[in-house]
Write a protein that holds these residues in place. Structure first.
Motif, PDB file in Angstrom:
ATOM      1  N   PRO A 100      23.440 -16.296  16.714  1.00 41.19           N
ATOM      2  CA  PRO A 100      23.174 -17.698  16.377  1.00 41.19           C
ATOM      3  C   PRO A 100      21.842 -18.203  16.937  1.00 41.19           C
ATOM      4  O   PRO A 100      21.426 -17.805  18.026  1.00 41.19           O
ATOM      5  CB  PRO A 100      24.333 -18.459  17.028  1.00 41.19           C
ATOM      6  N   THR A 101      21.201 -19.062  16.163  1.00 40.18           N
ATOM      7  CA  THR A 101      20.005 -19.765  16.612  1.00 40.18           C
ATOM      8  C   THR A 101      20.219 -21.259  16.389  1.00 40.18           C
ATOM      9  O   THR A 101      20.965 -21.660  15.486  1.00 40.18           O
ATOM     10  CB  THR A 101      18.755 -19.277  15.852  1.00 40.18           C
ATOM     11  N   LEU A 102      19.562 -22.057  17.204  1.00 42.90           N
ATOM     12  CA  LEU A 102      19.815 -23.500  17.209  1.00 42.90           C
ATOM     13  C   LEU A 102      19.277 -24.222  15.979  1.00 42.90           C
ATOM     14  O   LEU A 102      19.981 -25.037  15.386  1.00 42.90           O
ATOM     15  CB  LEU A 102      19.234 -24.116  18.487  1.00 42.90           C
ATOM     16  N   LEU A 103      18.050 -23.958  15.596  1.00 46.67           N
ATOM     17  CA  LEU A 103      17.402 -24.756  14.552  1.00 46.67           C
ATOM     18  C   LEU A 103      18.164 -24.792  13.223  1.00 46.67           C
ATOM     19  O   LEU A 103      18.371 -25.888  12.680  1.00 46.67           O
ATOM     20  CB  LEU A 103      15.957 -24.296  14.339  1.00 46.67           C
ATOM     21  N   PRO A 104      18.606 -23.659  12.673  1.00 42.70           N
ATOM     22  CA  PRO A 104      19.354 -23.741  11.410  1.00 42.70           C
ATOM     23  C   PRO A 104      20.625 -24.597  11.533  1.00 42.70           C
ATOM     24  O   PRO A 104      20.956 -25.350  10.617  1.00 42.70           O
ATOM     25  CB  PRO A 104      19.696 -22.291  11.080  1.00 42.70           C
ATOM     26  N   ALA A 105      21.318 -24.478  12.664  1.00 43.13           N
ATOM     27  CA  ALA A 105      22.544 -25.253  12.856  1.00 43.13           C
ATOM     28  C   ALA A 105      22.238 -26.748  12.930  1.00 43.13           C
ATOM     29  O   ALA A 105      22.957 -27.563  12.326  1.00 43.13           O
ATOM     30  CB  ALA A 105      23.264 -24.784  14.114  1.00 43.13           C
ATOM     31  N   LEU A 106      21.190 -27.118  13.654  1.00 44.34           N
ATOM     32  CA  LEU A 106      20.808 -28.536  13.743  1.00 44.34           C
ATOM     33  C   LEU A 106      20.396 -29.083  12.384  1.00 44.34           C
ATOM     34  O   LEU A 106      20.826 -30.187  11.995  1.00 44.34           O
ATOM     35  CB  LEU A 106      19.671 -28.737  14.747  1.00 44.34           C
ATOM     36  N   LEU A 107      19.574 -28.329  11.661  1.00 42.28           N
ATOM     37  CA  LEU A 107      19.131 -28.787  10.342  1.00 42.28           C
ATOM     38  C   LEU A 107      20.305 -28.930   9.379  1.00 42.28           C
ATOM     39  O   LEU A 107      20.373 -29.887   8.605  1.00 42.28           O
ATOM     40  CB  LEU A 107      18.076 -27.839   9.774  1.00 42.28           C
ATOM     41  N   TYR A 108      21.231 -27.988   9.441  1.00 44.63           N
ATOM     42  CA  TYR A 108      22.414 -28.075   8.585  1.00 44.63           C
ATOM     43  C   TYR A 108      23.262 -29.293   8.973  1.00 44.63           C
ATOM     44  O   TYR A 108      23.718 -30.037   8.099  1.00 44.63           O
ATOM     45  CB  TYR A 108      23.230 -26.788   8.692  1.00 44.63           C
ATOM     46  N   GLY A 109      23.463 -29.490  10.265  1.00 43.90           N
ATOM     47  CA  GLY A 109      24.217 -30.659  10.721  1.00 43.90           C
ATOM     48  C   GLY A 109      23.586 -31.943  10.224  1.00 43.90           C
ATOM     49  O   GLY A 109      24.275 -32.835   9.718  1.00 43.90           O
ATOM     50  N   ILE A 110      22.276 -32.048  10.335  1.00 41.46           N
ATOM     51  CA  ILE A 110      21.566 -33.230   9.831  1.00 41.46           C
ATOM     52  C   ILE A 110      21.773 -33.365   8.322  1.00 41.46           C
ATOM     53  O   ILE A 110      22.009 -34.467   7.816  1.00 41.46           O
ATOM     54  CB  ILE A 110      20.070 -33.150  10.187  1.00 41.46           C
ATOM     55  N   GLY A 111      21.729 -32.252   7.620  1.00 40.54           N
ATOM     56  CA  GLY A 111      21.917 -32.278   6.168  1.00 40.54           C
ATOM     57  C   GLY A 111      23.285 -32.772   5.739  1.00 40.54           C
ATOM     58  O   GLY A 111      23.424 -33.383   4.675  1.00 40.54           O
ATOM     59  N   THR A 112      24.296 -32.537   6.570  1.00 38.80           N
ATOM     60  CA  THR A 112      25.650 -32.968   6.190  1.00 38.80           C
ATOM     61  C   THR A 112      25.800 -34.488   6.197  1.00 38.80           C
ATOM     62  O   THR A 112      26.796 -34.998   5.682  1.00 38.80           O
ATOM     63  CB  THR A 112      26.725 -32.339   7.098  1.00 38.80           C
TER      64      THR A 112
END
Length: 169
Positions: A100-112
């Motif tokens: 896991p890496t942080l940036l994709p998860a944060l961007l996805y969370g923001i996208g939701t």
């Protein structure tokens, strides 16, 4: 158990965990700053009105209460978190789940955040992106930060799942 089954179970665990992180964040906001969270009973009320053909409300709080709306709302809240996590793992592939890496998860969370802005809030009678609330910018910022926290929760929980996968694979 196959690798694919591990990824599905891992994504389910991540979804539950990230939703719990989001709930803990909202509890912190409520206890520390008296900032209320969404009442998930209202989510349940909205869902319980759907079989009768009502998908939008002038005001969800003024809509008649339904039996088991709180139970339905909380189950739906966690189910949505799991579905978001499953979609994220599918989009990123098992590689992200393994490392896991942080940036994709944060961007996805923001996208939701598009879901509450363009589906839930208008359906609850709050307008697009909370435009009909007393403080729309505050409501938007809270939604954005909460969904960013959900993204952070995806990452933290994925770290735990990736560790478990390495130990048991």
């Amino acid at each position: 158990m196959s690798i694919e089954e591990n990824y599905i179970l891992g994504a389910i665990a991540i979804g539950i965990g990230a939703t719990l992180v989001m709930d803990l964040w909202n509890l912190f906001l409520k206890r520390t700053f008296s900032i209320p969270s969404l009442n998930y009973c209202l989510l349940g009320r909205w869902l319980r009105h759907m079989p009768g053909g009502t998908f939008r409300h002038a005001s969800i709080t003024a809509a008649p209460q339904k039996t088991f709306e709180c139970t339905v709302g909380w189950i739906a809240h966690y189910t949505i978190g799991v579905v978001f996590a499953l979609v994220f793992v599918v989009l990123t592939s098992g590689d992200w789940l393994a490392r896991p890496t942080l940036l994709p998860a944060l961007l996805y969370g923001i996208g939701t955040v598009v879901f509450p802005f363009f589906i839930m809030q208008p359906s609850f009678g709050l307008g697009i992106a909370a435009s009909r609330t007393p403080k729309p910018m505050q409501a938007r910022l809270k939604s954005l930060v909460t969904h960013t926290v959900f993204g952070g929760g995806l990452y933290v929980c994925a770290l735990c799942v990736s560790y478990a996968l390495r130990v048991h694979v």
